[in-house]
Design an enzyme around this catalytic site. Sequence first.
Site, PDB file in Angstrom:
ATOM      1  N   CYS A  37      -3.294  10.777   2.147  1.00 53.62           N
ATOM      2  CA  CYS A  37      -2.640   9.506   1.793  1.00 53.62           C
ATOM      3  C   CYS A  37      -1.296   9.745   1.128  1.00 53.62           C
ATOM      4  O   CYS A  37      -0.257   9.400   1.663  1.00 53.62           O
ATOM      5  CB  CYS A  37      -3.527   8.719   0.832  1.00 53.62           C
ATOM      6  SG  CYS A  37      -5.211   8.577   1.427  1.00 53.62           S
ATOM      7  N   LYS A  48       0.832  -1.212   0.000  1.00 54.74           N
ATOM      8  CA  LYS A  48       0.000   0.000   0.000  1.00 54.74           C
ATOM      9  C   LYS A  48       0.866   1.261   0.000  1.00 54.74           C
ATOM     10  O   LYS A  48       0.629   2.222  -0.738  1.00 54.74           O
ATOM     11  CB  LYS A  48      -0.908  -0.031   1.234  1.00 54.74           C
ATOM     12  CG  LYS A  48      -1.543   1.270   1.583  1.00 54.74           C
ATOM     13  CD  LYS A  48      -2.578   1.676   0.559  1.00 54.74           C
ATOM     14  CE  LYS A  48      -2.914   3.125   0.687  1.00 54.74           C
ATOM     15  NZ  LYS A  48      -4.261   3.442   0.322  1.00 54.74           N
TER      16      LYS A  48
HETATM   17  N1  SAJ Z   1      -2.164  15.310  -8.157  1.00 60.01           N
HETATM   18  C1  SAJ Z   1      -1.386  16.134  -8.958  1.00 60.01           C
HETATM   19  N2  SAJ Z   1      -1.127  15.734 -10.241  1.00 60.01           N
HETATM   20  C2  SAJ Z   1      -1.617  14.570 -10.751  1.00 60.01           C
HETATM   21  C3  SAJ Z   1      -2.401  13.735  -9.928  1.00 60.01           C
HETATM   22  C4  SAJ Z   1      -2.661  14.129  -8.627  1.00 60.01           C
HETATM   23  O1  SAJ Z   1      -0.923  17.195  -8.528  1.00 60.01           O
HETATM   24  O2  SAJ Z   1      -1.359  14.313 -11.934  1.00 60.01           O
HETATM   25  C5  SAJ Z   1      -2.454  15.722  -6.768  1.00 60.01           C
HETATM   26  C6  SAJ Z   1      -3.929  15.932  -6.486  1.00 60.01           C
HETATM   27  O3  SAJ Z   1      -4.351  17.206  -6.863  1.00 60.01           O
HETATM   28  C7  SAJ Z   1      -3.974  15.723  -4.996  1.00 60.01           C
HETATM   29  C8  SAJ Z   1      -2.904  14.658  -4.761  1.00 60.01           C
HETATM   30  O4  SAJ Z   1      -2.089  14.672  -5.901  1.00 60.01           O
HETATM   31  O5  SAJ Z   1      -3.599  16.904  -4.301  1.00 60.01           O
HETATM   32  C9  SAJ Z   1      -3.437  13.260  -4.542  1.00 60.01           C
HETATM   33  O6  SAJ Z   1      -4.540  13.005  -5.404  1.00 60.01           O
HETATM   34  P1  SAJ Z   1      -4.734  11.594  -6.136  1.00 60.01           P
HETATM   35  O7  SAJ Z   1      -5.965  11.697  -6.946  1.00 60.01           O
HETATM   36  O8  SAJ Z   1      -3.493  11.186  -6.842  1.00 60.01           O
HETATM   37  O9  SAJ Z   1      -4.885  10.543  -4.951  1.00 60.01           O
HETATM   38  P2  SAJ Z   1      -5.776  10.444  -3.614  1.00 60.01           P
HETATM   39  O10 SAJ Z   1      -4.947  10.952  -2.475  1.00 60.01           O
HETATM   40  O11 SAJ Z   1      -7.116  11.010  -3.796  1.00 60.01           O
HETATM   41  O12 SAJ Z   1      -5.920   8.848  -3.523  1.00 60.01           O
HETATM   42  C10 SAJ Z   1      -4.760   8.037  -3.502  1.00 60.01           C
HETATM   43  C11 SAJ Z   1      -4.926   6.902  -4.520  1.00 60.01           C
HETATM   44  N3  SAJ Z   1      -3.671   6.191  -4.689  1.00 60.01           N
HETATM   45  C12 SAJ Z   1      -3.134   6.002  -5.915  1.00 60.01           C
HETATM   46  O13 SAJ Z   1      -3.624   6.418  -6.935  1.00 60.01           O
HETATM   47  C13 SAJ Z   1      -1.857   5.220  -5.957  1.00 60.01           C
HETATM   48  C14 SAJ Z   1      -6.021   5.957  -4.038  1.00 60.01           C
HETATM   49  O14 SAJ Z   1      -6.125   4.814  -4.903  1.00 60.01           O
HETATM   50  C15 SAJ Z   1      -5.725   5.488  -2.600  1.00 60.01           C
HETATM   51  O15 SAJ Z   1      -6.751   4.633  -2.107  1.00 60.01           O
HETATM   52  C16 SAJ Z   1      -5.676   6.729  -1.726  1.00 60.01           C
HETATM   53  O16 SAJ Z   1      -4.586   7.543  -2.182  1.00 60.01           O
HETATM   54  C17 SAJ Z   1      -5.445   6.280  -0.290  1.00 60.01           C
HETATM   55  O17 SAJ Z   1      -6.408   6.337   0.485  1.00 60.01           O
HETATM   56  O18 SAJ Z   1      -4.334   5.825   0.026  1.00 60.01           O
END
Ligand code: SAJ
Length: 415
Positions: free
Chosen positions: A265, A211
């Site tokens: 996360c 994870k």
């Molecule tokens: N972000 C960027 N650029 C991107 C993608 C995301 O700046 O191209 C930023 C987002 O704006 C945000 C942060 O990253 O601030 C995280 O967003 P996210 O959509 O990547 O992820 P989370 O935190 O909503 O959810 C993640 C997911 N993990 C992965 O994709 C590996 C989700 O599947 C997990 O269940 C979750 O963390 C968790 O609970 O651990």
Amino acid sequence: MGISTVAVVGLGYIGLPTAAILAANGVPVTGVDVSSATVGAVNRGQVPFVEPDLAGYVSDGVASGRLRAVSAPEPADAYIVAVPTPFMDDHKPDLSYIKAAAEAIAPVLRGGELIVLESTSPPGTTRRMAEWVLDKRPDLSLDGSGDRPVIWFAHCPERVLPGRIMVELVTNDRIVGGLTPEAVQRARELYQVFCQGEILLTDAVTAETAKLVENSFRDVNIAFANELSLVADKLGVDVWELIRLANHHPRVNILQPGPGVGGHCIAVDPWFIVDAAPEEARLIRTAREVNDHKPRWVLHKVVDAVADLGVPNPVIAAYGLAFKPNIDDLRESPAMMITTEIARTFPHATVLAVEPHVDELPAKLADLPNVRLADTEEALAAGQVHVLLVDHTQFRALAGPLAGARVVDTRGILR
Ligand code: SAJ
């Protein structure tokens, strides 16, 4: 013993959807939460936060009598622990919520129950949780030794994406790791109730680490995009165009830069790896530092824009407070951090915070005298510097109205 009743400890973003989906699949579930407000809301069939489709599941579960919220654990065949695991000031994991959950479950155990930890946790936490339970209940055991009844312990990390939780709970593959092979089998039986993805079996410490690795992978890749945004700015190149072009290569898939990485996360979990292997996890640590630095870089851009405007009492419009688009979750949000810092840096400015997903400002911002919640129209009309922080769908339409305005665009919205 089969699993006919389940208790979910922690009715947050993961626990409540999990409880509701189990109830929707015919399992009587008690949801346990220390917050009486959450317990009350759930028992009225209400959801205390925004997540698509969840409200329907919760109200149906409560109406069917299969979902009930309580403030302390009651006997059940299986327990799912879904409580927060934040980190402390020194980036060390805070396991106090898991310890409290373990100690609350221990007194109601009869022997033969399964306890699954879902909270994202440092390697070895499932074993520590077992120790906390068994310390309170020396009459029970991990493996039946000394003729003591067994408690089965497993880890099944949640992997759902906020905004798509009710879909991904069903469709995602799950990793199930146990402290014993028997615990793995029992945990698989539990998740098969609602999970249509593949259930992958392993030991607890591998499941815990998998994870953390998933979220670190994403963090490192976002850090690459964020670093590119700094490099491109220095070179006078448009980073969005740069990434769009590079991604035409068949083996290149760069993510999008933003104001920083938020949420509970991705901005947290990599530190658990760094804490567990500080000498080895060099790239993972640096990625965290790159992403954590980005809000400060954005703040500097705002400072430059305000200096360029050159008025003593500027009106600064900040669009978005959530940590990512189309949700109301403000936890660990770089947009919140940046808006707060803008207000502190410019005490004589008026900061209009636009966040269509909340009705009132969180205390941290509400306490600042020069910040107030505004709608998009007011911000567009009054703002002199516009800071685009979250790419909510409704902000996508701002490109036209903001043409020619003084804008700091952290999400490529105006592209
Ligand atoms: N972000 C960027 N650029 C991107 C993608 C995301 O700046 O191209 C930023 C987002 O704006 C945000 C942060 O990253 O601030 C995280 O967003 P996210 O959509 O990547 O992820 P989370 O935190 O909503 O959810 C993640 C997911 N993990 C992965 O994709 C590996 C989700 O599947 C997990 O269940 C979750 O963390 C968790 O609970 O651990």
